[in-house]
Design a protein around this motif. Sequence first.
Motif, PDB file in Angstrom:
ATOM      1  N   GLY A  10       0.931 -10.026  -6.784  1.00 28.40           N
ATOM      2  CA  GLY A  10       1.834 -11.053  -7.313  1.00 28.40           C
ATOM      3  C   GLY A  10       3.245 -10.582  -7.550  1.00 28.40           C
ATOM      4  N   ASP A  11       4.129 -11.529  -7.822  1.00 30.18           N
ATOM      5  CA  ASP A  11       5.520 -11.213  -8.087  1.00 30.18           C
ATOM      6  C   ASP A  11       5.895 -11.411  -9.549  1.00 30.18           C
ATOM      7  N   SER A  12       4.937 -11.783 -10.387  1.00 27.73           N
ATOM      8  CA  SER A  12       5.256 -12.066 -11.784  1.00 27.73           C
ATOM      9  C   SER A  12       4.878 -10.922 -12.701  1.00 27.73           C
ATOM     10  N   ASN A  13       4.140  -9.943 -12.179  1.00 30.23           N
ATOM     11  CA  ASN A  13       3.717  -8.856 -13.053  1.00 30.23           C
ATOM     12  C   ASN A  13       4.671  -7.672 -12.958  1.00 30.23           C
ATOM     13  N   GLU A  14       4.335  -6.618 -13.642  1.00 30.63           N
ATOM     14  CA  GLU A  14       5.246  -5.475 -13.725  1.00 30.63           C
ATOM     15  C   GLU A  14       5.361  -4.707 -12.413  1.00 30.63           C
ATOM     16  N   ASP A  15       4.492  -5.015 -11.447  1.00 35.17           N
ATOM     17  CA  ASP A  15       4.571  -4.346 -10.146  1.00 35.17           C
ATOM     18  C   ASP A  15       5.091  -5.273  -9.054  1.00 35.17           C
ATOM     19  N   GLU A  53       5.395   8.217  -7.674  1.00 30.71           N
ATOM     20  CA  GLU A  53       5.174   7.920  -9.090  1.00 30.71           C
ATOM     21  C   GLU A  53       5.494   6.454  -9.376  1.00 30.71           C
ATOM     22  N   LYS A  54       4.544   5.739  -9.912  1.00 29.29           N
ATOM     23  CA  LYS A  54       4.730   4.310 -10.151  1.00 29.29           C
ATOM     24  C   LYS A  54       5.836   4.040 -11.176  1.00 29.29           C
ATOM     25  N   THR A  55       5.913   4.857 -12.223  1.00 22.66           N
ATOM     26  CA  THR A  55       6.934   4.635 -13.258  1.00 22.66           C
ATOM     27  C   THR A  55       8.333   4.723 -12.669  1.00 22.66           C
ATOM     28  N   LEU A  56       8.557   5.750 -11.842  1.00 25.40           N
ATOM     29  CA  LEU A  56       9.859   5.907 -11.207  1.00 25.40           C
ATOM     30  C   LEU A  56      10.104   4.774 -10.213  1.00 25.40           C
ATOM     31  N   ALA A  57       9.052   4.373  -9.497  1.00 23.88           N
ATOM     32  CA  ALA A  57       9.175   3.277  -8.535  1.00 23.88           C
ATOM     33  C   ALA A  57       9.581   1.986  -9.241  1.00 23.88           C
ATOM     34  N   ARG A  58       9.011   1.745 -10.409  1.00 30.16           N
ATOM     35  CA  ARG A  58       9.370   0.538 -11.161  1.00 30.16           C
ATOM     36  C   ARG A  58      10.837   0.565 -11.590  1.00 30.16           C
TER      37      ARG A  58
END
Length: 459
Positions: A10-15, A53-58
């Motif tokens: 989805g496009d509404s969540n944190e990812d 790393e997901k955190t950096l990607a976000r």
Amino acid sequence: MGRNRKQADGDSNEDRYLSLINGYWWYKRRVPKLVAHLDQRAPQVRMTLKTKEKTLARRKRDQLETADDALWASFIVNGSNDPARLRYDSAVRRVEAMDFTFHSAATLEHVDNYDELRRRLLAVEESPHRKEIGLPLLGGIRVPKVKVSDAFKTYCDEIVADELVGKSSLQKAQWKKVKQRAVNNFIRIVSDKAIDEITPDDARKVYLHWLARIVPKKGEKATASANSGNRDLGNMRVLYDAYFKYQGQHNRTNPFDGFSFTQKNKRSRPPIPTEWIRDTVMKPGNLATLNEEARGILLIMIETGARPSEICNLEPANIRWSAKVPHLSIEPREDPEAPREIKTASSRRLVPLIGVALAAAERHHKLGFPRYRDREDDLSAVLNKFLRSNGLFPSKGHTVYSFRHSFEDRMKEAGIEDELRRILMGHTVDRPKYGTGGGLEWRRKQLMPIALKFDPSIV
């Protein structure tokens, strides 16, 4: 095919807009139909974030998302939208997402920045999206003119935002007030011109404005002090320097350099004689019509030397009246809902309660002083007005702050060593700190000889 793909849900969540391809995160987002014909990347924006790393990607996704929002908004010019500003903001965010800082072409062309320019050229060469990142990364986006008022907003909201952390609402307003005055005066004297167009002649106009007030024509009275003029010129100098350093221009000549006034006679608040405090201010009946909280704060100030703002903002837990050695704990308020900082790091201290301060603390230790919490300006106004109108100041030059100076003089006259005086007053000790500066029992013992006799009825 053989590629390991994982589309974030989805496009509404944190990812939102994130896809995992061969272990690396990518930013993927569809270009809105309304502007698809204006964006060469349509129908979809697709860029590797070069991280596992997901955190950096976000974080990078957030920057690119903001950049695209600004870019697409610039395609639709309506209302108060500034397309040049939106495109510039988009370029800045896009460059930051690539772990670079946006610089203008003029800055990158400087000989000292050769290595940085080379690094950026390599990044463009290695990217499959050269057209999209080349202009922003190499400073090809025109930097819009920024008015002084807008530069000040950036200064407050971004450049020095960390300085406001821990301040109360009142402290933030006071911090901004003097700096805002300098900006307002500059706009009134010169204009709200682009900050990069300010010249030494503009700075000279501000200087001459204050000079006319500080050193008036013969027969006229001065309407300002050198300190006021220096504050305005200094705050504009700081704003100019900080703003351009924030933009990556560290060697820019500051037009306000060299403009200042000499302050020969700095006025100091005179102390109130001990006899006057004991025989006049603390005379039974003289403080009877002062409201109870203001009276308690004043009496505590007399025997602790604490600042009025420090006393009125004490939480009940910091008025330690029932401790083995009753004392005040003066420290920042770290409540996230209602923070408040103290003047300096050295202002954090423990001050024994003696004499009339101990009696006043006994009366107020359960609630503190809620009437004046975060209202120290109101407190000063009330105390100064009451003491002046009731003839409780020895002269027109005295203010409520004079009681603090008196406390220090009384300590000095009693032979209390300089370092302890500094600690109790919340002043800086000019040497490496060792130990605690003496325990509370010892501090109280040093102070007891200066405690003033008082009639309990004044509390």
